[in-house]
Write a protein that holds these residues in place. Structure first.
Motif, PDB file in Angstrom:
ATOM      1  N   GLU A  81      -5.318  72.219 -91.495  1.00 12.75           N
ATOM      2  CA  GLU A  81      -3.964  71.891 -91.933  1.00 12.75           C
ATOM      3  C   GLU A  81      -3.000  71.845 -90.744  1.00 12.75           C
ATOM      4  OE1 GLU A  81      -3.628  73.483 -96.504  1.00 12.75           O
ATOM      5  OE2 GLU A  81      -3.456  74.989 -94.902  1.00 12.75           O
ATOM      6  N   GLU A  82      -3.186  72.763 -89.808  1.00 17.31           N
ATOM      7  CA  GLU A  82      -2.323  72.791 -88.631  1.00 17.31           C
ATOM      8  C   GLU A  82      -2.524  71.539 -87.775  1.00 17.31           C
ATOM      9  OE1 GLU A  82      -1.409  75.649 -84.741  1.00 17.31           O
ATOM     10  OE2 GLU A  82      -2.845  76.277 -86.280  1.00 17.31           O
ATOM     11  N   ASN A 141      -1.046  68.707 -89.681  1.00 15.08           N
ATOM     12  CA  ASN A 141       0.384  68.929 -89.912  1.00 15.08           C
ATOM     13  C   ASN A 141       0.783  68.646 -91.368  1.00 15.08           C
ATOM     14  OD1 ASN A 141       2.916  69.785 -89.016  1.00 15.08           O
ATOM     15  ND2 ASN A 141       3.602  67.682 -88.589  1.00 15.08           N
ATOM     16  N   ALA A 179      -7.046  76.575 -92.517  1.00 13.93           N
ATOM     17  CA  ALA A 179      -5.721  76.702 -91.896  1.00 13.93           C
ATOM     18  C   ALA A 179      -5.659  75.911 -90.596  1.00 13.93           C
ATOM     19  CB  ALA A 179      -5.417  78.177 -91.642  1.00 13.93           C
ATOM     20  N   THR A 221      -3.124  69.440-102.942  1.00 11.55           N
ATOM     21  CA  THR A 221      -1.827  68.770-102.996  1.00 11.55           C
ATOM     22  C   THR A 221      -2.070  67.272-103.117  1.00 11.55           C
ATOM     23  OG1 THR A 221      -1.772  68.545-100.593  1.00 11.55           O
ATOM     24  CG2 THR A 221      -0.798  70.558-101.541  1.00 11.55           C
ATOM     25  N   THR A 254       0.034  70.256 -95.682  1.00  7.47           N
ATOM     26  CA  THR A 254      -0.550  71.281 -96.546  1.00  7.47           C
ATOM     27  C   THR A 254      -1.553  70.608 -97.476  1.00  7.47           C
ATOM     28  OG1 THR A 254       1.476  72.597 -96.481  1.00  7.47           O
ATOM     29  CG2 THR A 254      -0.064  73.054 -98.280  1.00  7.47           C
ATOM     30  N   GLU A 293      -2.534  74.162-102.503  1.00  5.32           N
ATOM     31  CA  GLU A 293      -1.478  75.028-103.000  1.00  5.32           C
ATOM     32  C   GLU A 293      -2.070  75.984-104.010  1.00  5.32           C
ATOM     33  OE1 GLU A 293       1.419  72.416-104.620  1.00  5.32           O
ATOM     34  OE2 GLU A 293       0.085  71.558-106.152  1.00  5.32           O
TER      35      GLU A 293
END
Length: 345
Positions: free
Chosen positions: A40-41, A44, A37, A58, A46, A49
């Motif tokens: 991903e943050e 920026n 997480a 993805t 994703t 999935e």
């Protein structure tokens, strides 16, 4: 962005399951989820999935994985270089090999090298011809022993160690089993036992038959040498194999026959990357293997004095030596026997 995050990301991507990645890494599942997480943050985007109980990359996650793998290989390689710089005789050599060289050549040269460099470790990887070439190009392995030696890759350097003949292997009750030699065309009506599509030994056999003037009838396939030899032993057909695949013996209920025409041979050698330097231990092994197979005079005397093989005189009075591959494999056999004797004493 931390290396830990990237390693977690790679494991989750490969396994498509956070809990399985956590078990493999011996890390709490929550810790992996939190680091993914955070990654991903930071990016920026994703990266994963959910699909039921599993997770999938993805499209941008798949693209990111390609670059992460490349980056991690470079980082691991840099660390190996530093480790070997600090202690060049305690490195690890990653070497690939095909099935056809596994029983005789590989264990002999590795064992001989270990006698001179006892602290060097080996990571061995068996694979197909194409796989080994790509593995060297992609830094998955340092070197590969294989045959034939590739000549059409600009980023691969190959060194031929020896050339060996291809033999016909036929069942014991085959009509040609008692012949000293065969013409390949004599097998045009036989069923052939070969490796599946994509294997270099299959291509070698088919190309040899076409050179002789016919396309072989492939009735049965086997994915390893033992399967191929076993199927021939069972009378399922004939096959063509390099001499190195027979080691010291021919399989039961079969006969190995030299092919008189056409002259079918393959080169056997060692390959390395052209576009990067090897680590010291890998370079030492590369040079050792080349030197190991360059001792032709030593090999000849082993053949004559330890195996009582007579040097033949042809009608013109010129001495002819045994086949080059026979000399090499006699030396390999002698080396292993001598080594075993020293250990027992």
């Amino acid at each position: 962005m931390e290396l830990r995050q990237l390693r977690y990301f790679m494991e989750v991507a490969e396994r498509e399951h956070v809990s399985e990645a956590a078990d493999y890494l011996h890390v709490a599942q929550s810790a992996i989820s939190r680091q993914i997480a955070n990654l991903e943050e930071e990016l920026n985007v994703t990266l994963f999935e959910r699909e039921g109980r599993n997770i999938k990359l993805t499209p941008i996650g798949k693209e990111f994985l390609i670059h992460v793998k490349t980056a991690m290989k470079a980082i691991d390689y840099a660390k190996e270089q530093i480790d070997e710089y600090l202690d060049p005789h305690r490195g690890t050599v990653k070497i690939g090999f095909p099935t056809s060289l596994a029983s005789q050549l590989l264990p002999t040269v590795v064992s001989a090298f270990k006698e001179e460099y006892p602290h060097v470790e080996f990571l061995l990887r068996q694979g197909s011809y194409k796989f080994l070439i790509e593995a060297v190009r992609n830094r998955d392995i340092d070197l590969a022993l294989l045959g034939p030696v590739p000549t059409n890759f600009p980023d691969i350097a190959g060194n031929i160690l020896f050339t060996e003949k291809i033999y016909a292997l036929v069942p014991l009750n085959h009509p040609l089993a008692k012949q000293k030699t065969v013409h390949l065309i004599d097998l045009r009506n036989d069923q052939f036992v070969l490796f599946p599509e994509g294997f270099v030994l299959r291509k070698m056999a088919i190309d040899s038959c076409k050179q002789a003037g016919f396309a072989p009838l492939v009735s049965t396939e086997g994915e390893d040498l033992d399967a191929i030899k076993g199927l021939v032993s069972a009378g399922m057909g004939v096959t063509l194999l390099p001499e190195s695949t027979f080691a010291e013996t021919t399989p039961r209920f079969t006969v190995k026959i030299p092919i008189e025409f056409p002259q079918v041979k393959r080169t056997v050698g060692i390959i390395k990357p052209k576009n990067r330097e090897l680590a010291p231990s890998a370079q030492d092994f590369y040079e050792f293997v080349i030197q190991f197979f360059s001792k032709e005079v030593r090999v000849f005397f082993v053949y004559v004095f330890y195996f009582n093989i007579q040097v033949k005189i042809n009608p013109n009075g010129i001495q002819t030596l045994p086949d080059q591959s026979q000399l090499c494999f006699s030396y390999l056999y002698f080396f292993r026997v001598s080594q075993a004797a020293r250990k027992n004493n």
